[in-house]
Write a protein that holds these residues in place. Sequence first.
Motif, mmCIF file in Angstrom:
data_model
loop_
_atom_site.group_PDB
_atom_site.id
_atom_site.type_symbol
_atom_site.label_atom_id
_atom_site.label_comp_id
_atom_site.label_asym_id
_atom_site.label_seq_id
_atom_site.Cartn_x
_atom_site.Cartn_y
_atom_site.Cartn_z
ATOM 1 N N SER A 143 0.835 -1.213 0.000
ATOM 2 C CA SER A 143 0.000 0.000 0.000
ATOM 3 C C SER A 143 0.865 1.256 0.000
ATOM 4 C CB SER A 143 -0.874 0.049 1.260
ATOM 5 O OG SER A 143 -1.676 -1.077 1.333
ATOM 6 N N TYR A 144 0.466 2.229 -0.781
ATOM 7 C CA TYR A 144 1.168 3.509 -0.819
ATOM 8 C C TYR A 144 0.131 4.605 -1.006
ATOM 9 C CZ TYR A 144 0.354 3.465 -5.861
ATOM 10 O OH TYR A 144 -0.263 3.450 -7.095
ATOM 11 N N VAL A 145 0.579 5.856 -0.883
ATOM 12 C CA VAL A 145 -0.316 6.991 -1.122
ATOM 13 C C VAL A 145 0.291 7.802 -2.264
ATOM 14 C CG1 VAL A 145 -1.298 9.103 -0.139
ATOM 15 C CG2 VAL A 145 -1.147 7.032 1.262
ATOM 16 N N ALA A 149 -5.371 2.914 -9.031
ATOM 17 C CA ALA A 149 -4.397 1.824 -8.849
ATOM 18 C C ALA A 149 -4.736 1.055 -7.571
ATOM 19 C CB ALA A 149 -2.997 2.393 -8.779
ATOM 20 N N LYS A 150 -4.605 -0.263 -7.650
ATOM 21 C CA LYS A 150 -5.068 -1.150 -6.566
ATOM 22 C C LYS A 150 -4.455 -0.812 -5.212
ATOM 23 C CE LYS A 150 -3.722 -5.688 -6.629
ATOM 24 N NZ LYS A 150 -2.963 -5.866 -5.403
ATOM 25 N N ASP A 151 -3.165 -0.549 -5.179
ATOM 26 C CA ASP A 151 -2.502 -0.356 -3.882
ATOM 27 C C ASP A 151 -2.441 1.100 -3.430
ATOM 28 O OD1 ASP A 151 -2.019 -3.093 -3.492
ATOM 29 O OD2 ASP A 151 -0.319 -2.997 -4.867
ATOM 30 N N ASN A 152 -2.958 2.008 -4.249
ATOM 31 C CA ASN A 152 -2.976 3.421 -3.858
ATOM 32 C C ASN A 152 -4.121 3.615 -2.875
ATOM 33 O OD1 ASN A 152 -3.123 6.226 -3.702
ATOM 34 N ND2 ASN A 152 -2.611 6.511 -5.879
ATOM 35 N N LEU A 153 -3.800 4.100 -1.662
ATOM 36 C CA LEU A 153 -4.834 4.214 -0.627
ATOM 37 C C LEU A 153 -5.821 5.352 -0.880
ATOM 38 C CD1 LEU A 153 -2.754 3.632 2.673
ATOM 39 C CD2 LEU A 153 -4.247 2.016 1.485
ATOM 40 N N LEU A 154 -5.562 6.209 -1.860
ATOM 41 C CA LEU A 154 -6.479 7.330 -2.102
ATOM 42 C C LEU A 154 -7.737 6.859 -2.825
ATOM 43 C CD1 LEU A 154 -3.919 10.077 -3.161
ATOM 44 C CD2 LEU A 154 -4.975 9.723 -0.924
ATOM 45 N N SER A 155 -8.836 7.586 -2.569
ATOM 46 C CA SER A 155 -10.139 7.156 -3.072
ATOM 47 C C SER A 155 -10.162 6.979 -4.586
ATOM 48 C CB SER A 155 -11.214 8.154 -2.639
ATOM 49 O OG SER A 155 -10.806 9.458 -2.998
ATOM 50 N N ARG A 156 -9.518 7.885 -5.312
ATOM 51 C CA ARG A 156 -9.518 7.778 -6.774
ATOM 52 C C ARG A 156 -8.156 7.353 -7.314
ATOM 53 N NH1 ARG A 156 -12.251 13.353 -8.957
ATOM 54 N NH2 ARG A 156 -13.641 13.791 -7.231
ATOM 55 N N GLY A 157 -7.273 6.932 -6.430
ATOM 56 C CA GLY A 157 -5.918 6.578 -6.872
ATOM 57 C C GLY A 157 -5.209 7.773 -7.495
ATOM 58 N N GLN A 158 -5.439 8.962 -6.917
ATOM 59 C CA GLN A 158 -4.870 10.182 -7.504
ATOM 60 C C GLN A 158 -3.344 10.131 -7.565
ATOM 61 O OE1 GLN A 158 -7.247 10.023 -5.133
ATOM 62 N NE2 GLN A 158 -8.261 11.988 -4.841
ATOM 63 N N THR A 203 -0.185 21.485 0.098
ATOM 64 C CA THR A 203 1.171 20.937 -0.027
ATOM 65 C C THR A 203 1.097 19.535 -0.639
ATOM 66 O OG1 THR A 203 1.831 22.183 1.912
ATOM 67 C CG2 THR A 203 3.281 20.374 1.259
ATOM 68 N N ALA A 204 1.822 19.324 -1.735
ATOM 69 C CA ALA A 204 1.804 18.006 -2.378
ATOM 70 C C ALA A 204 2.510 16.999 -1.477
ATOM 71 C CB ALA A 204 2.495 18.082 -3.734
ATOM 72 N N HIS A 205 1.868 15.833 -1.281
ATOM 73 C CA HIS A 205 2.446 14.817 -0.401
ATOM 74 C C HIS A 205 2.082 13.422 -0.895
ATOM 75 C CE1 HIS A 205 -1.568 15.782 1.088
ATOM 76 N NE2 HIS A 205 -1.634 14.586 1.666
ATOM 77 N N GLY A 206 2.840 12.455 -0.428
ATOM 78 C CA GLY A 206 2.605 11.059 -0.796
ATOM 79 C C GLY A 206 3.464 10.194 0.104
ATOM 80 N N SER A 207 3.334 8.869 -0.053
ATOM 81 C CA SER A 207 4.157 7.972 0.784
ATOM 82 C C SER A 207 4.284 6.609 0.114
ATOM 83 C CB SER A 207 3.548 7.831 2.186
ATOM 84 O OG SER A 207 2.281 7.213 2.118
ATOM 85 N N GLY A 208 5.382 5.922 0.441
ATOM 86 C CA GLY A 208 5.672 4.620 -0.171
ATOM 87 C C GLY A 208 5.209 3.456 0.692
ATOM 88 N N PRO A 209 5.496 2.223 0.253
ATOM 89 C CA PRO A 209 5.053 1.032 0.974
ATOM 90 C C PRO A 209 5.754 0.862 2.326
ATOM 91 C CG PRO A 209 5.901 0.478 -1.216
ATOM 92 C CD PRO A 209 6.233 1.913 -0.975
ATOM 93 N N ASN A 210 5.143 0.040 3.148
ATOM 94 C CA ASN A 210 5.713 -0.289 4.464
ATOM 95 C C ASN A 210 6.539 -1.562 4.338
ATOM 96 O OD1 ASN A 210 6.270 -0.892 7.101
ATOM 97 N ND2 ASN A 210 4.132 -1.189 7.731
#
Length: 277
Positions: A100-102, A153-162, A190-197
């Motif tokens: 999972s990522y954002v 995208a399947k692993d993108n935690l955002l509602s629309r996979g933005q 502020t643009a933000h995101g995060s990678g997998p655990n």
Amino acid sequence: MGKVFSASQLEQYETHGWVSPVDVLTQEQVHECRTRLEAWESSRGGSLPAHERSGGHILFPWIDDLMRNETILDAIEDLIGPDILCWSSVFWIKESHSPSYVGWHQDLQYWGLSNSDVVSIWIALSDASEAAGCMSVIPGSHKEVLGHEETYAKDNLLSRGQELEIDVTQHETVSMPLKPGQVSFHNVRTAHGSGPNTTGDRRIGLSFHYMPTFTEQTLSEWDSAALVRGEDQYNNFEHCPQPAYDLEPAAVDFHKRAADTMRQIIYKGARSDNRTL
Ligand SMILES: O=C(O)CCC(=O)C(=O)O
């Protein structure tokens, strides 16, 4: 100099759109929150249904208490003044060794809120290191509105996979690792995101989204928010009731209306073949 932030931190927020980390919770408080969250997850068969990951402050006094934490509110007051509403809260959970990522995104465009004074905070309820997929930001990105594509995208935690349409590798990014109990602050643009655990523990974060009382909701006739400090002379949002005990029936009904409204707002303008929240 503010109640919590130094002059240089206020300047950093103004110029770069983020400040992190700030020590807020003790390890005992983190342990208690995590225990309560995991008991709630167990009662739901192991993980929270999507509609319960948002708005938990309406359902549980312990989340309402976190939203009203004095240090957090003093810091928010430093940034947006003394009359403060909290629009929503969201649990951001990445299981151990999960993909999972954002995706990189800005929030303002999806929330319908009328101004860019909104401040998001993210409380770490576990270690949010780089390896665990902590959030990163693009400093200064709060000064512009960027385009997004919707990938679902399947692993993108955002509602629309933005995902931002820009090539993020061409921009400076800064990661915001947090120890349990620490909090980060970023502007709603502020643009933000995060990678997998990639670690052996869950990465658990709880975000709250604070705004001045003059804010309006532009994508829905009705919306709600909690008055957490000061006075609301505008009444643009119906004030959420404070839960007296866990899952009080009236609070559960209010939460359903608030969660349905939030889902409608977030999906406004989305493709019709979207996923459900
Ligand atoms: O948990 C994350 O990695 C991202 C959280 C997020 O997008 C937010 O708090 O607005």
